[in-house]
Scaffold this motif. Structure first.
Motif, PDB file in Angstrom:
ATOM      1  N   VAL A   7      -5.854 -26.906  23.454  1.00  0.00           N
ATOM      2  CA  VAL A   7      -4.867 -26.071  22.592  1.00  0.00           C
ATOM      3  C   VAL A   7      -3.713 -27.194  22.123  1.00  0.00           C
ATOM      4  N   GLN A   8      -2.690 -27.635  23.373  1.00  0.00           N
ATOM      5  CA  GLN A   8      -1.498 -28.062  22.719  1.00  0.00           C
ATOM      6  C   GLN A   8      -1.609 -29.165  21.953  1.00  0.00           C
ATOM      7  N   GLU A   9      -3.198 -30.092  21.874  1.00  0.00           N
ATOM      8  CA  GLU A   9      -3.187 -31.168  20.739  1.00  0.00           C
ATOM      9  C   GLU A   9      -3.226 -30.276  19.545  1.00  0.00           C
ATOM     10  N   PHE A  10      -3.912 -29.102  19.459  1.00  0.00           N
ATOM     11  CA  PHE A  10      -3.825 -28.364  17.791  1.00  0.00           C
ATOM     12  C   PHE A  10      -2.813 -27.782  17.223  1.00  0.00           C
ATOM     13  N   GLU A  11      -1.536 -27.562  18.141  1.00  0.00           N
ATOM     14  CA  GLU A  11      -0.415 -27.072  18.924  1.00  0.00           C
ATOM     15  C   GLU A  11       0.016 -27.794  17.610  1.00  0.00           C
ATOM     16  N   ASP A  12       0.479 -29.254  18.359  1.00  0.00           N
ATOM     17  CA  ASP A  12       0.817 -30.533  17.781  1.00  0.00           C
ATOM     18  C   ASP A  12       0.649 -31.494  16.622  1.00  0.00           C
ATOM     19  N   SER A  13      -0.351 -31.400  16.400  1.00  0.00           N
ATOM     20  CA  SER A  13      -1.158 -31.427  14.407  1.00  0.00           C
ATOM     21  C   SER A  13      -0.395 -30.156  14.011  1.00  0.00           C
ATOM     22  N   VAL A  14      -0.792 -28.805  14.314  1.00  0.00           N
ATOM     23  CA  VAL A  14       0.307 -28.570  13.034  1.00  0.00           C
ATOM     24  C   VAL A  14       0.958 -28.484  13.510  1.00  0.00           C
ATOM     25  N   ALA A  15       2.002 -28.552  13.713  1.00  0.00           N
ATOM     26  CA  ALA A  15       3.830 -29.165  13.992  1.00  0.00           C
ATOM     27  C   ALA A  15       4.179 -29.795  14.216  1.00  0.00           C
ATOM     28  N   ASN A  16       3.217 -31.319  13.876  1.00  0.00           N
ATOM     29  CA  ASN A  16       3.567 -32.764  12.962  1.00  0.00           C
ATOM     30  C   ASN A  16       3.020 -32.834  11.973  1.00  0.00           C
ATOM     31  N   ASP A  17       1.603 -33.198  11.738  1.00  0.00           N
ATOM     32  CA  ASP A  17       1.019 -33.847  10.515  1.00  0.00           C
ATOM     33  C   ASP A  17       0.623 -33.158   9.254  1.00  0.00           C
ATOM     34  N   GLY A  18       0.509 -31.493   9.324  1.00  0.00           N
ATOM     35  CA  GLY A  18      -0.047 -30.612   8.554  1.00  0.00           C
ATOM     36  C   GLY A  18       0.116 -29.015   9.029  1.00  0.00           C
ATOM     37  N   ALA A  19      -0.198 -28.290   8.149  1.00  0.00           N
ATOM     38  CA  ALA A  19      -1.240 -27.360   7.522  1.00  0.00           C
ATOM     39  C   ALA A  19      -2.836 -27.606   8.310  1.00  0.00           C
ATOM     40  N   PHE A  20      -3.133 -26.308   9.364  1.00  0.00           N
ATOM     41  CA  PHE A  20      -4.626 -25.923   9.372  1.00  0.00           C
ATOM     42  C   PHE A  20      -4.874 -25.183   8.440  1.00  0.00           C
ATOM     43  N   THR A  21      -5.613 -25.673   7.107  1.00  0.00           N
ATOM     44  CA  THR A  21      -6.169 -24.939   6.748  1.00  0.00           C
ATOM     45  C   THR A  21      -7.546 -24.452   5.999  1.00  0.00           C
ATOM     46  N   GLU A  22      -8.443 -25.825   7.269  1.00  0.00           N
ATOM     47  CA  GLU A  22     -10.186 -24.496   7.316  1.00  0.00           C
ATOM     48  C   GLU A  22     -10.160 -23.243   7.839  1.00  0.00           C
ATOM     49  N   GLN A  23     -11.265 -22.225   7.306  1.00  0.00           N
ATOM     50  CA  GLN A  23     -11.019 -21.394   7.834  1.00  0.00           C
ATOM     51  C   GLN A  23     -11.814 -21.085   9.816  1.00  0.00           C
ATOM     52  N   GLY A  24     -11.342 -19.971  10.232  1.00  0.00           N
ATOM     53  CA  GLY A  24     -11.428 -20.652  11.326  1.00  0.00           C
ATOM     54  C   GLY A  24     -10.894 -18.950  12.612  1.00  0.00           C
ATOM     55  N   TRP A  25     -11.204 -19.586  13.439  1.00  0.00           N
ATOM     56  CA  TRP A  25     -10.788 -17.668  13.851  1.00  0.00           C
ATOM     57  C   TRP A  25      -9.321 -17.149  14.246  1.00  0.00           C
ATOM     58  N   VAL A  26      -9.207 -16.006  14.255  1.00  0.00           N
ATOM     59  CA  VAL A  26      -7.827 -14.962  14.473  1.00  0.00           C
ATOM     60  C   VAL A  26      -7.160 -15.185  15.403  1.00  0.00           C
ATOM     61  N   VAL A  27      -5.546 -15.491  15.527  1.00  0.00           N
ATOM     62  CA  VAL A  27      -5.546 -15.829  16.844  1.00  0.00           C
ATOM     63  C   VAL A  27      -3.983 -15.196  16.519  1.00  0.00           C
ATOM     64  N   ASN A  28      -2.581 -14.751  18.350  1.00  0.00           N
ATOM     65  CA  ASN A  28      -1.364 -14.425  17.836  1.00  0.00           C
ATOM     66  C   ASN A  28      -1.080 -13.362  16.813  1.00  0.00           C
ATOM     67  N   SER A  29      -2.394 -12.535  16.278  1.00  0.00           N
ATOM     68  CA  SER A  29      -2.460 -11.241  15.493  1.00  0.00           C
ATOM     69  C   SER A  29      -2.549 -10.024  15.738  1.00  0.00           C
ATOM     70  N   GLY A  30      -2.873  -9.662  16.913  1.00  0.00           N
ATOM     71  CA  GLY A  30      -2.199  -8.651  17.794  1.00  0.00           C
ATOM     72  C   GLY A  30      -4.066  -7.827  16.815  1.00  0.00           C
ATOM     73  N   GLU A  31      -3.937  -6.795  16.744  1.00  0.00           N
ATOM     74  CA  GLU A  31      -4.940  -5.826  17.127  1.00  0.00           C
ATOM     75  C   GLU A  31      -6.249  -6.893  15.778  1.00  0.00           C
ATOM     76  N   PHE A  32      -5.716  -8.200  15.407  1.00  0.00           N
ATOM     77  CA  PHE A  32      -6.854  -8.904  14.778  1.00  0.00           C
ATOM     78  C   PHE A  32      -7.348  -9.891  15.683  1.00  0.00           C
ATOM     79  N   ASP A  33      -6.627 -10.114  16.369  1.00  0.00           N
ATOM     80  CA  ASP A  33      -7.525 -11.369  16.929  1.00  0.00           C
ATOM     81  C   ASP A  33      -9.602 -11.689  17.717  1.00  0.00           C
ATOM     82  N   GLY A  34      -9.178 -12.656  17.146  1.00  0.00           N
ATOM     83  CA  GLY A  34     -11.079 -13.048  18.002  1.00  0.00           C
ATOM     84  C   GLY A  34     -11.720 -12.945  17.059  1.00  0.00           C
ATOM     85  N   LEU A  35     -11.338 -12.621  15.327  1.00  0.00           N
ATOM     86  CA  LEU A  35     -12.243 -12.353  14.517  1.00  0.00           C
ATOM     87  C   LEU A  35     -12.319 -13.424  13.647  1.00  0.00           C
TER      88      LEU A  35
END
Length: 921
Positions: free
Chosen positions: A408-436
């Motif tokens: 998780v830490q590496e993922f966050e570092d990469s978004v903070a330093n290298d650029g956006a994560f633009t692929e499709q994936g899974w939703v987090v930090n989004s309340g009722e939508f988490d896990g979708l």
RNA sequence: GCCCGGGUGGCGAAACUGGUAGACGCAAGGGACUUAAAAUCCCUCGGCCUUGUGCCGUGCCGGUUCGAGUCCGGCCCCGGGCACCA
């Protein structure tokens, strides 16, 4: 050519053949429903002054296809016209102090003569120029009918504006963000313009690509991406203190909870509202309009924004989001506003970095999702897993979750330093939508906003409506009238054409029809009151969008008449790859307009398409000192020298080591191979080449030097090689005739009468016939046709047979070669065909030769012999040898035995007619 | 920046459906003919070495396969287009 020896003289051969074709009207096409038609179309030229090599290449390819199809017995139409409106005529008019019309008509006269000297099988009776009223009247009539159908509308759109010259600039005239003449920084300005609703056909233009197997995949892919169908959500953000919400479109509703700001166009009403209330802000917003309108410029210039001091409300969280006016959002496209998701969009990420905006991660990869799930088991479901993972990592059982925390830490570092994560994936930090997942979150979020009446799922296209207004003189006048009482009123059909005056004084600063207060004065067709004509003219793509149809119906009262459905659709269309998107899309669009007007019966305008590459050449220059601007120093500048005036120097291995001028002997520098252009002075004049070598040699070289789709490097030594080939062929034919008399005797040969060398030559002849027919018809591979004919000529030259059967074989070979060469070098073929004892003219549908299967049949074949995939020899076996026999022979081959020594044979792979591979280890 | 192509000898290229890499042509070198030149004809021509039915070689790195220029993944470079050049 006759039995006494004469040298090949292309000048007289070509003049004779061209005179014959003209006298017999050989290429005038007549509609004949009893015959299969073939409509071969090349993109029409802009009459820029002189034929260039790009034209020669384009029209030679078209002519080769036309003449080959004619030899198959088809009723072939190959027409030509002039795309005569356009910007270069205006520039030339300023330079030469002449009217654009005069310059254009003089160019057409000159270029027509040049085209004729190339010997193209063109039906000149159908020629036209698009700048003539009897052509553009149809375009005007179509436009007013489309207006009545609601297919035409007027709205504001941005253009490049030069604030010094006070003119609109074409994208080409904007260089590094500045006007090409004034040097002033270009601005975007909104003006009212006419549009054609091409987007109404977006779905059909997209789907139609699947019905075009004869178009290159590259072109179809580019068009698909250009049309850009996407499914997404359009929805509204409420704005604090404003009654009007901001509407945005997104293909990524799953990232909604990651929105941290909004960007709007500087022209957006909200930006204008903010500007109106704050003069200082107005200046900063106006500055965002600097720069040209082209996408390339917009996407590469620095992303800049101005916070307008207003806030949008996040539709789920209620959070206040800052609103920026930004230079990368254009009012014309979509809603003129976009949501900013820096965690998952690279442009937004860069913008957020520059303006210190929060970056919120709401989409993660599967790996990170799993890591979060593992952490959640340890910290409890009630906690936000990501916050817990990152914020309380020390408190978590490191033995069990250390790896997960690291993921998780590496993922966050990469978004903070290298650029956006633009692929499709899974939703987090989004309340009722988490896990979708992507689709789940799309549906849930779109569903929620739809239920609230805040948004709708929409299919969106990247394709925009076709803006056809140009603020220029040398184009077709747009047949509209602006009446203070009635608004925009089309000119009635009975009053068409609206004529463009040709005898004008042209300064270039302003269009003569805009400058002349009298020209625009008219009366309103509806109320009869005073009114103004539209002074804009059409985009010149309008003329080139339907010219192909006009060829089918010369003189028709409407755009086309019933003849169109005999010829259309075009069977083969040939033009440059640079037209892959714009022209070819308008072409397909306009065909549907014709269809929906009941004028043509087909859906697509052309079934096959060939896009030829550019013509390029070496560049040479010398550096000279010129006075520098300012304080009296000098700067180095390049003077480009034409390749015709250069001699290259080589070392003894043939590598180029230098170059010098043929004019003054000065050493030159080599600038690399580039597209032929005026600016690099590397254009080779086709006329000079035709005068020196003849049109057939020029045609032969341009078809031989590269495949049609590749760049073609012009190389005069190569042209000489083609000339040598034709001279050798000529001599070989003379030698054959010297022995065989006038060549009129029956040339039919049976293999049995020939010795082994004769049978081998005859096999090669018929293999070549089969290959060449396939290359002309299916593969459109013209360079390999010429190579195969050269090999055949080499074999014929080496052949020593001297009896009657051998002479008959020589004549059979020469006649077939003339027929096979005819599409490429028609003058040469015209003359040699008659010399070889054929009284009739070659052009009168002589059938293309057909291979004799008996001559090609082989009794034995040569197989490549491999051990573990490496070539170890060859194996001659009977053509019908069984797999077992081949295996046995292979394993007993001395070279194979040597290479498998000490190994054991695992298996033997036999590919009939090709290879035997012994696998051993 | 985004979309689409391309990259094979000194050069343009060929190898079509994964099966003998470099056909054909240019340039270069050697020779013949010729008083000479032009033209023409013949021979050599990817690299390396131990000259062998030897090893290496299709932009770079990795993979799939009995076998890869060709298919897959990643990268580099060059070209076309990006809506007003045509």
């Amino acid at each position: 050519m006759s039995s006494e020896s004469t040298a090949y003289d292309p000048g007289s051969v070509e003049a004779d053949a061209q005179a014959f074709w003209e006298r017999t009207r050989a290429f005038e096409a007549v509609e004949d429903p009893s015959r299969e038609k073939f409509y071969c179309l090349s993109m029409l030229p802009y009459p820029s002054g002189a034929l260039h090599m790009g034209h020669v290449r384009n029209y030679t390819i078209g002519d080769v296809i036309s003449r080959y199809q004619r030899m198959l017995g088809k009723n072939v139409l190959q027409p030509m016209a002039w795309d005569a409106f356009g910007l270069p005529a205006e520039n030339a008019a300023i330079r030469n102090n002449t009217a654009p019309a005069r310059w254009t008509y003089a160019n057409i006269e000159h270029m027509r003569a040049q085209l004729k000297s190339m010997g193209y099988a063109i039906d000149w009776s159908r020629e036209f120029a698009t700048c003539r009223p009897d052509y553009y009247v149809h375009e005007q009539r179509m436009f007013v009918r489309l207006f009545e159908k609601g297919m035409v509308y007027r709205r504001n759109a941005v253009v490049n504006f030069d604030p010094v010259d006070q003119t609109v600039l074409a994208n080409e005239q904007v260089i590094d963000g500045r006007g090409w003449r004034s040097g002033a920084l270009v601005e975007k300005r909104e003006i009212a313009q006419w549009f054609l609703r091409i987007t109404a056909y977006a779905d059909e233009l997209l789907a139609g690509l699947d019905s075009l197997p004869g178009w290159p995949d590259a072109v179809k892919t580019m068009q698909r991406n250009w049309i850009g169908r996407s499914e997404g959500l359009e929805f509204a953000f409420d704005v604090e203190g404003s009654a009007e919400p901001v509407r945005v479109f997104t293909t990524r509703p799953d990232t909604l909870m990651g929105v941290t700001f909004l960007s709007i166009a500087p022209e957006h009403p909200l930006a204008q509202q903010a500007a109106a209330a704050d003069p200082e802000l107005a200046v900063r917003i106006a500055a965002l309009k600097q720069g040209g309108v082209s996408e390339a410029e917009r996407e590469t210039q620095e992303k800049r924004g101005v916070e307008i001091g207003m806030f949008a409300t996040h539709p789920v969280s209620g959070e206040a989001l800052p609103i920026f006016a930004a230079n990368f959002v254009l009012m014309n496209y979509g809603t003129g506003a976009v949501m900013g998701v820096p965690g998952h969009d690279q442009r937004d990420w860069e913008f957020a970095q520059a303006y210190a905006l929060p970056i919120r991660m709401v989409i993660v990869s599967a790996e990170v999702r799993d890591a979060l799930a593992e952490i959640r088991q340890h910290v409890g479901a009630h906690d936000d897993p990501m916050q817990s993972a990152l914020g309380e990592a020390g408190a978590i059982d490191v033995v069990d979750t250390g790896a997960a925390v690291q993921v998780v830490q590496e993922f966050e570092d990469s978004v903070a330093n290298d650029g956006a994560f633009t692929e499709q994936g899974w939703v987090v930090n989004s309340g009722e939508f988490d896990g979708l997942d992507y689709q789940g979150a799309f549906d849930a979020i779109a569903g929620r906003l739809e239920k609230e009446g805040r948004g709708t799922r929409q299919v969106n296209f990247r394709l925009r409506d076709w803006g056809v207004s140009r603020q220029r003189y040398w184009g077709c006048p747009i047949p509209m009238v602006h009446c203070a009482v009635c608004g925009d009123v089309p000119v009635p059909e009975s009053q068409l054409p609206v004529l463009l005056p040709e005898d004008v004084a042209f300064s270039g600063v302003q269009s003569p029809i805009k400058a002349d207060p009298e020209w625009r004065k008219t009366t309103c067709p509806r109320c009869g009151g005073p009114a103004d004509r539209e002074t804009d003219t059409f985009d010149t793509f309008m003329e080139s969008s339907w010219y192909y149809a006009r060829y089918t119906s010369p003189g028709a009262a409407e755009m086309v008449d019933a003849r169109a459905n005999y010829w259309l659709p075009v069977d083969h269309y040939i033009g440059g790859i640079e037209h892959a998107i714009l022209h070819l899309l308008y072409f397909r669009f306009y065909h549907r307009l014709l269809r929906d007007a009941g004028m043509v019966a087909s859906d697509e305008p052309a079934t096959n398409l060939l896009c030829q590459g550019m013509v390029i050449a070496e560049t040479f220059f010398r550096e000279v000192e010129i006075p520098g601007s300012g304080s009296g120093g000098t700067v180095m500048d390049k003077v480009w020298v034409n390749p015709a005036d250069v001699e290259v120097e080589r070392d003894e291995r043939g590598r180029v080591t230098g170059a010098k001028s043929l004019i003054d002997g000065a050493a030159l520098r080599i600038g690399g191979i580039e597209k032929m252009s005026k600016s690099r002075n590397n254009g080779v004049d086709p006329q000079a080449m035709v005068d020196k070598y003849g049109a057939d040699t020029v045609r032969l070289f341009s078809m031989f030097a590269a495949p049609a789709e590749y760049s073609l490097e012009w190389n005069e030594a190569g042209v000489e090689g083609m000339s040598r080939f034709l001279r050798r062929f000529w001599r070989e034919a003379e030698a054959a005739l010297a022995v065989a008399g006038d060549g009129t005797q029956d040339a039919a040969v049976s293999g049995a009468q020939l010795d082994a060398a004769g049978q081998e030559l005859r096999r090669q002849l018929h293999e070549t016939i089969a290959k060449v027919g396939d290359d002309y018809g299916r593969r459109l591979s013209f360079n390999t046709i010429i190579a195969a004919l050269m090999e055949l000529l080499n074999a014929l030259t080496r052949y020593r047979g001297a009896d009657a059967a051998a002479h008959a074989l020589r004549l059979e070979t020469l006649r077939a070669m003339v027929l096979m060469l005819n599409p490429i070098t028609p003058h040469f073929a015209h003359r040699t065909w008659q010399a070889l004892g054929n009284p009739e003219s070659l052009v009168d549908a002589q059938p293309f030769p057909v291979a004799d299967p008996a001559a090609i049949a082989r009794s034995s074949v040569t197989l490549a012999l491999q051990v573990n995939g490496k070539l170890r020899g060859t194996l001659e076996v009977a053509a019908d040898a069984s797999r077992e026999v081949i295996e046995t022979l292979a394993l007993s081959d001395a070279s194979v035995v040597r290479h498998v020594a000490g190994l054991s044979v695992r298996k033997v792979i036999v590919v009939p007619g090709k290879i035997v591979n012994v696998v051993a280890s």
